[in-house]
Motif scaffolding. Structure first.
Motif, PDB file in Angstrom:
ATOM      1  N   PRO A 371      75.878  58.253  29.819  1.00 36.05           N
ATOM      2  CA  PRO A 371      77.107  58.617  29.110  1.00 36.05           C
ATOM      3  C   PRO A 371      77.300  57.858  27.796  1.00 36.05           C
ATOM      4  O   PRO A 371      77.759  58.431  26.806  1.00 36.05           O
ATOM      5  CB  PRO A 371      78.212  58.283  30.124  1.00 36.05           C
ATOM      6  CG  PRO A 371      77.548  58.455  31.465  1.00 36.05           C
ATOM      7  CD  PRO A 371      76.143  57.936  31.240  1.00 36.05           C
ATOM      8  N   LEU A 372      76.942  56.580  27.766  1.00 33.02           N
ATOM      9  CA  LEU A 372      77.081  55.824  26.512  1.00 33.02           C
ATOM     10  C   LEU A 372      76.120  56.350  25.450  1.00 33.02           C
ATOM     11  O   LEU A 372      76.511  56.599  24.310  1.00 33.02           O
ATOM     12  CB  LEU A 372      76.819  54.330  26.766  1.00 33.02           C
ATOM     13  CG  LEU A 372      77.932  53.552  27.479  1.00 33.02           C
ATOM     14  CD1 LEU A 372      77.404  52.206  28.001  1.00 33.02           C
ATOM     15  CD2 LEU A 372      79.139  53.325  26.565  1.00 33.02           C
ATOM     16  N   ALA A 373      74.854  56.504  25.824  1.00 39.41           N
ATOM     17  CA  ALA A 373      73.863  56.953  24.842  1.00 39.41           C
ATOM     18  C   ALA A 373      74.063  58.411  24.466  1.00 39.41           C
ATOM     19  O   ALA A 373      73.667  58.827  23.370  1.00 39.41           O
ATOM     20  CB  ALA A 373      72.448  56.751  25.392  1.00 39.41           C
ATOM     21  N   GLY A 374      74.693  59.176  25.338  1.00 38.89           N
ATOM     22  CA  GLY A 374      74.990  60.576  25.032  1.00 38.89           C
ATOM     23  C   GLY A 374      76.217  60.738  24.161  1.00 38.89           C
ATOM     24  O   GLY A 374      76.646  61.868  23.915  1.00 38.89           O
ATOM     25  N   HIS A 375      76.760  59.639  23.702  1.00 37.68           N
ATOM     26  CA  HIS A 375      77.937  59.709  22.822  1.00 37.68           C
ATOM     27  C   HIS A 375      77.777  58.862  21.554  1.00 37.68           C
ATOM     28  O   HIS A 375      78.002  59.340  20.449  1.00 37.68           O
ATOM     29  CB  HIS A 375      79.183  59.269  23.586  1.00 37.68           C
ATOM     30  CG  HIS A 375      80.382  59.085  22.705  1.00 37.68           C
ATOM     31  ND1 HIS A 375      81.012  60.137  22.087  1.00 37.68           N
ATOM     32  CD2 HIS A 375      81.036  57.965  22.291  1.00 37.68           C
ATOM     33  CE1 HIS A 375      82.022  59.678  21.339  1.00 37.68           C
ATOM     34  NE2 HIS A 375      82.041  58.374  21.447  1.00 37.68           N
ATOM     35  N   THR A 402      68.488  62.237  31.983  1.00 39.31           N
ATOM     36  CA  THR A 402      68.253  63.363  31.071  1.00 39.31           C
ATOM     37  C   THR A 402      69.433  64.311  30.973  1.00 39.31           C
ATOM     38  O   THR A 402      69.772  64.770  29.877  1.00 39.31           O
ATOM     39  CB  THR A 402      67.002  64.146  31.533  1.00 39.31           C
ATOM     40  OG1 THR A 402      65.906  63.236  31.632  1.00 39.31           O
ATOM     41  CG2 THR A 402      66.666  65.259  30.551  1.00 39.31           C
ATOM     42  N   GLU A 403      70.062  64.622  32.097  1.00 46.16           N
ATOM     43  CA  GLU A 403      71.089  65.666  32.052  1.00 46.16           C
ATOM     44  C   GLU A 403      72.285  65.268  31.192  1.00 46.16           C
ATOM     45  O   GLU A 403      72.966  66.133  30.646  1.00 46.16           O
ATOM     46  CB  GLU A 403      71.522  66.016  33.474  1.00 46.16           C
ATOM     47  CG  GLU A 403      70.383  66.689  34.233  1.00 46.16           C
ATOM     48  CD  GLU A 403      70.751  67.107  35.635  1.00 46.16           C
ATOM     49  OE1 GLU A 403      70.321  68.174  36.072  1.00 46.16           O
ATOM     50  OE2 GLU A 403      71.486  66.334  36.301  1.00 46.16           O
ATOM     51  N   THR A 404      72.533  63.971  31.078  1.00 49.61           N
ATOM     52  CA  THR A 404      73.654  63.529  30.239  1.00 49.61           C
ATOM     53  C   THR A 404      73.201  63.068  28.856  1.00 49.61           C
ATOM     54  O   THR A 404      73.866  63.353  27.865  1.00 49.61           O
ATOM     55  CB  THR A 404      74.431  62.395  30.959  1.00 49.61           C
ATOM     56  OG1 THR A 404      75.085  62.949  32.106  1.00 49.61           O
ATOM     57  CG2 THR A 404      75.484  61.786  30.050  1.00 49.61           C
ATOM     58  N   ALA A 405      72.105  62.357  28.785  1.00 52.95           N
ATOM     59  CA  ALA A 405      71.673  61.800  27.491  1.00 52.95           C
ATOM     60  C   ALA A 405      70.653  62.684  26.790  1.00 52.95           C
ATOM     61  O   ALA A 405      70.393  62.492  25.609  1.00 52.95           O
ATOM     62  CB  ALA A 405      71.078  60.404  27.695  1.00 52.95           C
ATOM     63  N   GLY A 406      70.079  63.634  27.505  1.00 51.55           N
ATOM     64  CA  GLY A 406      68.995  64.423  26.914  1.00 51.55           C
ATOM     65  C   GLY A 406      67.734  63.598  26.778  1.00 51.55           C
ATOM     66  O   GLY A 406      67.673  62.429  27.182  1.00 51.55           O
ATOM     67  N   PHE A 407      66.700  64.218  26.204  1.00 48.71           N
ATOM     68  CA  PHE A 407      65.458  63.496  25.950  1.00 48.71           C
ATOM     69  C   PHE A 407      65.522  62.702  24.645  1.00 48.71           C
ATOM     70  O   PHE A 407      64.867  61.682  24.495  1.00 48.71           O
ATOM     71  CB  PHE A 407      64.285  64.471  25.857  1.00 48.71           C
ATOM     72  CG  PHE A 407      63.928  65.123  27.170  1.00 48.71           C
ATOM     73  CD1 PHE A 407      63.334  64.392  28.183  1.00 48.71           C
ATOM     74  CD2 PHE A 407      64.187  66.469  27.387  1.00 48.71           C
ATOM     75  CE1 PHE A 407      63.000  64.984  29.394  1.00 48.71           C
ATOM     76  CE2 PHE A 407      63.854  67.068  28.598  1.00 48.71           C
ATOM     77  CZ  PHE A 407      63.261  66.333  29.600  1.00 48.71           C
ATOM     78  N   TYR A 408      66.304  63.198  23.706  1.00 45.54           N
ATOM     79  CA  TYR A 408      66.209  62.664  22.345  1.00 45.54           C
ATOM     80  C   TYR A 408      67.018  61.393  22.137  1.00 45.54           C
ATOM     81  O   TYR A 408      66.954  60.793  21.081  1.00 45.54           O
ATOM     82  CB  TYR A 408      66.562  63.760  21.341  1.00 45.54           C
ATOM     83  CG  TYR A 408      65.538  64.881  21.386  1.00 45.54           C
ATOM     84  CD1 TYR A 408      64.383  64.811  20.619  1.00 45.54           C
ATOM     85  CD2 TYR A 408      65.695  65.972  22.254  1.00 45.54           C
ATOM     86  CE1 TYR A 408      63.426  65.812  20.690  1.00 45.54           C
ATOM     87  CE2 TYR A 408      64.736  66.969  22.328  1.00 45.54           C
ATOM     88  CZ  TYR A 408      63.598  66.882  21.548  1.00 45.54           C
ATOM     89  OH  TYR A 408      62.640  67.862  21.629  1.00 45.54           O
ATOM     90  N   ASN A 409      67.790  60.990  23.141  1.00 45.51           N
ATOM     91  CA  ASN A 409      68.398  59.665  23.103  1.00 45.51           C
ATOM     92  C   ASN A 409      67.563  58.632  23.841  1.00 45.51           C
ATOM     93  O   ASN A 409      68.034  57.532  24.107  1.00 45.51           O
ATOM     94  CB  ASN A 409      69.825  59.717  23.674  1.00 45.51           C
ATOM     95  CG  ASN A 409      70.799  60.298  22.664  1.00 45.51           C
ATOM     96  OD1 ASN A 409      70.859  59.842  21.528  1.00 45.51           O
ATOM     97  ND2 ASN A 409      71.542  61.320  23.066  1.00 45.51           N
TER      98      ASN A 409
END
Lengths: 470, 470, 470
Positions: A371-375, A402-409
């Motif tokens: 959640p942190l890296a996905g924001h 992956t589901e929250t941050a994706g691959f690109y984070n």
């Protein structure tokens, strides 16, 4: 009656045959990409001097805490494994004897990543085709020992043979970086860079902290009697490290705590930690320094890495006799949400900062880190670390993040090792596990195969170069 | 319109056909190994008296908190299930009525291990071939009831039929162990041993603690007015338990806290806990006693088991009416790294000690327990416990613990049950899950098949005998 | 060179072909069941007014924090995405420009549930058959924009087309519920009900709390100068909500803490929180109010939902410029065992209460939530929530909760969304994942196929209606 040693071409791929076929295809596209190793603990002296490694035990057992801690846990004394003592009292010095103990106990590594890495080294690096067991101990010892005496097993030759594009070592600001200078002066083309790890002058709980800081100031020609001088010394040494190729800093703190004190508070805290700090003052100083390092990173572009929350040298008897880094480091619960807020309040939205977070508390993957890296634009997730740098650890990381941050984070793979010969094996495990994970997404129609090829390449090569600004 | 009841020979094996084939082969090698049950809660009186069990409900429902808590959670009153009350006020006494309620609600157990264990008991132990549902309730009741009246269903006959090599019960030091004496005196060859569970004289929060301690001293002929006398009484009773076959102790503390006080501190603390201790004093005394027990284990060779961190009898109303152990025990977060340090600082490196750690906080598998057990010679990891003694729980344990601790720092399976008839079913689940896990390693080329056979046998039989010194 | 967009009929089913066949059969039995959405955040004004949605960006990007937080994390400014500001300063207003940025960055969503939901909306709701990428951005924009102008894309038409049997919105007691009244007055047959979310008059940390409470009292015609009047106002508004179809309440507290104060303590605490409460007083008041709400639920039959433990608006800069609910909410560790005890001591055994527990701390699934729900009659487990409303999140929930809590202590699926067009996609993911999980149990012979069909239907339709008393 020896058993063959085979590295199966499908190792680590999912069992289901359609999934495995996709994993194979993905892996074929990434297996020969160069190795970029942006964080690790190889010794730059190896590459500077390019001398032969001495013997199998000194190369593969004595310095590898993954290996000797497992043997120790089952009753093998560290003395018998030749682990050196703090006071210099002698331990086993015959490498063949050490090797035989290792061979006698090789079954203990079943199911561990050490087994996979070691088998890769035996089979791929040394060309051995029978399994290590008591009966083959001497064959192994002699084969490896003979190979190490040849030019092909010198550090630079291995570096080239392993397809390493870049390797980063880790040094303290007290290090003169003379090996890195020697490497550059030598004309050898291998890219070996340093990374700035200021723990000895940032963590007041380091033995000799105040003396370290004074030496740190002297080499920078800064007056570390003041906080401003202390910060200026950091700027000096960071610039010195950048000149030796560093693009990153690394911070091994007991927690993820950050702080954002006023200049007056920071000045006053600095004075106290240079004298006789309480535990809380030491913690607050480390916390403040993470934010100061972030501020400097915004200026100079160095990427920050945070490796928090380990109870170092938990085993008092082992620490007393053998010193630090002897397999007795145990993870602690992690907490990032409250801990990072002071730093993130200042720099979390600043695209000039990249802060790469690592953890040994896998619970935080889905609860906090993704959640942190996905924001936050400034945050990225480091790969599974240390105890979790393993097939199941990698699987859990991808499944949970992956589901929250994706691959690109995320930032590709770190081998984070001092076991030089195992570096290709470790990257190979990561590439295989990532390809297996992607293949599962494809076969479950959660990702198209053309996209999986792009992501596989990103995870193996592109993201690490972007994230570490290489 | 009844449905068949079938135990499929491939149950619990992975779906992938090649993996399943390997799992089958591994399982074939271990399925007939004797059952070693080193920790559980069967009643030694069963084996001493060898009387028939009374009826299906009293055997399979009324005493089994796994069963009645699930029914209760969906609105079935415990009164209707015949659970006895603290004050002796009557509850349902007709076993057939209880059985019908159970049959009416058997769908609630779908997806739970209780369902698997019960179906095994129905199909294998009683030979029933239709599924339990409302329409078959009476058939079940009558079939089981009739069987229980036959000699083949007496405890000793079942013990032999189940292939049990050894079973350990668990008793408090206040127990005279007369049933164990009777078993030995009977000439029956079944090995039923006890284990030393001193919680009632170690945990100051136990109701009647001080009286317990006085009785504990009297039977030992020791003066428990002093701490030295209290420790001597432990030594006496430990020796008495060893004479009844015990090779282990067991400790069910609310946390993993350990302490290592000076003799004077311990003496003074003991005086306070015998009077009116604070919560902190009670906790510190339990902590100190774990270290004292470890010291005695180093002397007498008894293996320690620690089962920490449960909020016992969380449901105040159920506790008041029905007493303890009624399905209302809820796990708490675990913490081992700091908690165990005092004990480990003294005995963690001593090969004479074996301390087996259990947890209900699965987060600690990879974060704390595997790193600790993968380093300290004195530590081993107990199998998944209680709520996690289940297919998914076992899978998580192996996935999270193996890569750091290996297989050889684990100790095989514990059924830990008072549900005697389910013991083979529980060991069967463990063997199947372990074989499935190993088969996956083989098919992913992380372990060779010959090694997997060795490990399967170790997990099913060898390790438990080694770890528990049987 | 565009890529096709295909929703594969087997998406999300397990790879193994026999397992997949069973999953398909299970899914065929539930895929056309009506959608029951008992908890979410759609806007009742949509259904009251039945106006066309304005444009693709305003419908699918600007209000969806799942979408814009991922773009933001990779450096796209929220301004460029048209997210409105607190002070009304302008941000991007051209929906086509916003859409193009989204298309340029659509690869960031690989491996996330947002990608699956969006692709469903594109393919199923709008009939688009090429993948979203920079080259197709305008095609997408034009296709969606044109569709939105047609009657088939009005809210009520979509509600019917989506097969929605009931949808619950969420409102505060300060809401006049005029849209719900308008819906009922309109003669439209769609069932849109409200839910009682009293946080703004229960949480003293809400900005404007005291003013909120005064308004809350006025509309109820109660004197909120006393605690009794305050509670009476709750009773008034709960009745008002029930008249608008509500069968549930919802509580979004920073922790799960509950309390059970004496009336005098509660009265005194209420006076303090209406003045200038400390953090501890605010927490205690929230805790007390959960127990008061439970008491009212026992009276009026409303089902309680608890959504605890999020650090709301963690990003101070984003909060200051863009306000709440902008993707910067980060989960906190959960704790239920001690926190819920005061409430459970009073109402945990009362079958009139249903308290549905949610968590963002997945560690609590197996450690705390499943054991609690597998025992207390009043407790049920909500489905995976928010960050975990995803294929892997759902898998973890079933794997960790089922063995202890069973299926029947869970309550089916919640979409919990304001993204109306994605609602069928979200239920579809849940049904597919549940069918895949059940198929695995069947193929591993842990559940019979006829039972799996019953459970699949229960998870898709029956349990939600029972649990929410619909």
């Amino acid at each position: 009656m020896t058993q063959p040693l085979r590295l199966h071409p499908d190792r680590l791929f999912p069992a289901d045959i359609r999934t495995r076929d996709i994993a194979r295809a993905l892996h074929a596209g990434v297996k020969d990409l160069p190795i970029v190793s942006p964080h690790g603990h190889t010794d730059p002296a190896w590459f500077a001097r390019d001398e032969a490694f001495s013997d199998p035990a000194s190369l593969l057992i004595v310095p590898d805490h993954y290996v000797f801690r497992m043997l120790y846990s089952q009753g093998v004394p560290l003395d018998a494994l030749g682990v050196p003592t703090v006071d210099g009292s002698p331990t086993e010095s015959d490498p063949r004897k050490i090797w035989r103990i290792f061979a006698d106990n090789y079954h203990l590594f079943r199911g561990t990543p050490s087994r996979m890495w070691l088998d890769w080294v035996f089979a791929e690096a040394f060309g051995i085709d029978v399994r290590l067991e008591p009966a083959t101990a001497d064959l192994y010892f002699d084969t490896i020992d003979a190979a190490l005496k040849t030019p092909a097993f010198r550090p630079r030759a291995l570096f080239d043979r392993f397809g390493i594009e870049l390797i980063a070592t880790t040094e303290s600001p007290l290090d003169p970086l003379e090996h890195h200078a020697a490497i550059r002066a030598s004309g050898w083309q291998g890219r070996v860079v340093t990374a700035y790890r200021p723990d000895p002058v940032v963590d007041p709980d380091t033995p000799g902290f105040a003396a370290n800081v004074r030496r740190f100031g002297e080499t920078a020609n800064e007056d570390v009697g003041s906080y401003a001088g202390y910060l200026a010394a950091h700027r000096f040494h960071r610039a010195r490290f950048r000149a030796a190729g560093a693009t990153s800093t690394d911070h091994g703190h007991p927690s993820s705590a950050t702080a954002d004190l006023t200049p007056a508070e920071a000045e006053s805290l600095y004075a106290r930690v240079m004298a006789d700090p309480t535990a809380a003052e030491a913690e607050l100083f480390r916390a403040q320094m993470l934010t100061e390092m972030a501020a400097m990173s915004v200026e100079d572009g160095m990427v920050m890495q945070l490796h928090p929350a380990v109870s170092r040298s938990h085993n008092a008897q082992v620490l007393a006799r053998f010193g630090r880094d002897k397999g007795g480091d145990i993870p602690l619960p992690g907490e990032f949400v409250r801990a990072l807020k002071p730093l993130l309040d200042r720099f979390g939205n600043d695209p000039r900062l990249t802060l790469i977070l690592f953890t040994l508390d896998e619970d935080t993957y889905s609860r906090e880190l993704a959640p942190l890296a996905g924001h936050y634009p400034a945050l990225r997730l480091g790969p599974p670390w240390w105890f979790h740098d393993s097939p199941e650890g990698m699987r859990r990381f991808r499944e949970r993040a992956t589901e929250t941050a994706g691959f690109y984070n995320t930032v590709g793979f770190n081998d984070d090792t001092r076991a030089f010969l195992s570096i290709p094996a470790r990257h190979d495990v990561a590439r295989r596990m990532d390809c297996g994970f992607l293949a599962q997404l494809v076969v479950e129609h959660r990702l198209e195969e053309d996209e999986a090829h792009e992501v596989a390449r990103a995870l193996a090569y592109d993201l690490v170069k972007q994230a570490y600004r290489l």
